[in-house]
Enzyme design. Structure first.
Site, mmCIF file in Angstrom:
data_model
loop_
_atom_site.group_PDB
_atom_site.id
_atom_site.type_symbol
_atom_site.label_atom_id
_atom_site.label_comp_id
_atom_site.label_asym_id
_atom_site.label_seq_id
_atom_site.Cartn_x
_atom_site.Cartn_y
_atom_site.Cartn_z
ATOM 1 N N HIS A 38 0.835 -1.208 0.000
ATOM 2 C CA HIS A 38 0.000 0.000 0.000
ATOM 3 C C HIS A 38 0.869 1.257 0.000
ATOM 4 O O HIS A 38 0.566 2.240 -0.684
ATOM 5 C CB HIS A 38 -0.871 0.056 1.253
ATOM 6 C CG HIS A 38 -1.876 -1.040 1.368
ATOM 7 N ND1 HIS A 38 -1.792 -2.027 2.315
ATOM 8 C CD2 HIS A 38 -3.004 -1.291 0.664
ATOM 9 C CE1 HIS A 38 -2.812 -2.844 2.200
ATOM 10 N NE2 HIS A 38 -3.571 -2.435 1.200
ATOM 11 N N GLN A 62 -18.248 -5.942 -0.224
ATOM 12 C CA GLN A 62 -17.418 -6.813 -1.061
ATOM 13 C C GLN A 62 -17.008 -8.104 -0.362
ATOM 14 O O GLN A 62 -16.234 -8.885 -0.911
ATOM 15 C CB GLN A 62 -16.205 -6.051 -1.582
ATOM 16 C CG GLN A 62 -15.126 -5.740 -0.560
ATOM 17 C CD GLN A 62 -14.057 -4.852 -1.157
ATOM 18 O OE1 GLN A 62 -14.255 -3.663 -1.364
ATOM 19 N NE2 GLN A 62 -12.900 -5.421 -1.472
ATOM 20 N N GLN A 154 -9.270 -7.344 -10.153
ATOM 21 C CA GLN A 154 -9.901 -6.117 -9.644
ATOM 22 C C GLN A 154 -9.457 -4.909 -10.468
ATOM 23 O O GLN A 154 -10.272 -4.045 -10.829
ATOM 24 C CB GLN A 154 -9.525 -5.921 -8.177
ATOM 25 C CG GLN A 154 -9.848 -4.536 -7.626
ATOM 26 C CD GLN A 154 -9.588 -4.431 -6.138
ATOM 27 O OE1 GLN A 154 -10.400 -4.873 -5.347
ATOM 28 N NE2 GLN A 154 -8.474 -3.834 -5.740
#
Ligand code: PAF
Length: 277
Positions: A38, A62, A154
């Site tokens: 991240h 989700q 994704q």
């Protein structure tokens, strides 16, 4: 200075000020439990944008498994400390009611690219992702958005969504960050016990060998890869598949870019990874 904002009105007032000053705004959507993967996204955003927002929101829509949602690590203070070291401008950490106020009735559903693999195994997952990502784009009004290639499917779903809905954001896919032994960084890795953690790099190692075998035209490379992963101690393999890198449809020939994608269970933890072929 890094500020934490929890409501959209306050966030938008700030962002509109930046935009009026001609500043480029980047967003890094996350669910917290931040790791170096991240932080590399946040650093990429810092390098390319005058202003950076990192969103932290564990999106209930989700999670197809309520237990997974409950167990998802929530470490906001540690996350904020890490993001301060990177120097992001805003941590946008809304409460669920701010994102999904009462009466919320919209689902963003991407077909095609969202259907196979993770889409088939985690029903509703990509609807949840597409819905929240659309909202985060609307709420942050960012010009650029940074996603990790670790979640390859994704990333393709988000690219499709942005194109289909003319959302004015440029999607940037950043390389997967790996531990020294090759394991792709993931918030889920923290759940591996010592034995499983030692076995986990076998997935990436087997995938690298399989990619080479595919490039060399060897038959049976994917089956051999699955067998190798199981022999290394994994409990089960959900899929190891070669797909068209952007549509995630069947790989047809070697003319278009291909991606090898895998999901496997180890010590009660579901790990995913993907590499180019
Ligand atoms: O990749 C994630 O952490 C999430 O799926 C995202 C993009 C932040 C949406 O909740």
């Amino acid at each position: 200075m890094t500020v934490i904002i929890r409501n959209v009105v306050e966030l938008r007032a700030l962002v509109l000020g930046w935009k009026a000053a001609g500043e480029v705004v980047g967003v890094v959507p996350t669910m917290g439990a931040l790791h170096d993967g991240h932080l590399s996204l946040a650093r990429a955003a810092k390098a390319e944008c005058e202003r950076v927002i990192v969103t932290i929101f564990v999106n209930p829509k989700q999670f197809n498994n309520p237990d997974d949602l409950k167990k998802y690590p929530r470490t906001e203070e540690a996350d904020a400390a890490l993001l301060r070291t990177v120097g992001v401008d805003v941590i946008f950490a809304p409460l669920p009611d701010e994102v999904y106020p009462s009466g919320f009735a919209t689902v963003v559903s991407v077909s095609g690219v969202a259907e196979p693999l993770e889409g088939a195994l985690r029903p509703g997952h990509f609807d949840g992702v597409a819905t929240v990502v659309s909202k985060l784009f609307g709420m942050t009004m960012a010009d650029r958005a940074y996603f990790g290639q670790k979640d390859w499917q994704q990333l393709q779903v988000v690219k499709r969504l942005v194109r289909d809905l003319n959302i004015p954001v440029w999607v940037v896919g950043c390389e997967t960050i790996r531990e020294a032994d090759g394991l792709a960084m993931s918030s889920r890795n923290a759940r591996l016990d010592a034995v499983a953690r030692a076995q986990a790099p076998a997935l990436y190692a087997a995938m690298m060998r399989a990619a080479q075998a595919v490039r060399g035209g060897q038959a049976g490379a994917l089956e051999a890869c699955a067998a190798e992963v199981l022999a290394a101690g994994f409990d089960s393999v959900e899929y190891i598949e070669l797909r068209d890198a952007s549509t995630l449809g069947p790989a047809e020939g070697m003319e278009r870019p291909l991606r090898l994608l895998a999901a496997a269970w180890l010590g009660g933890v579901r790990l995913i990874d993907n590499i180019p072929v």
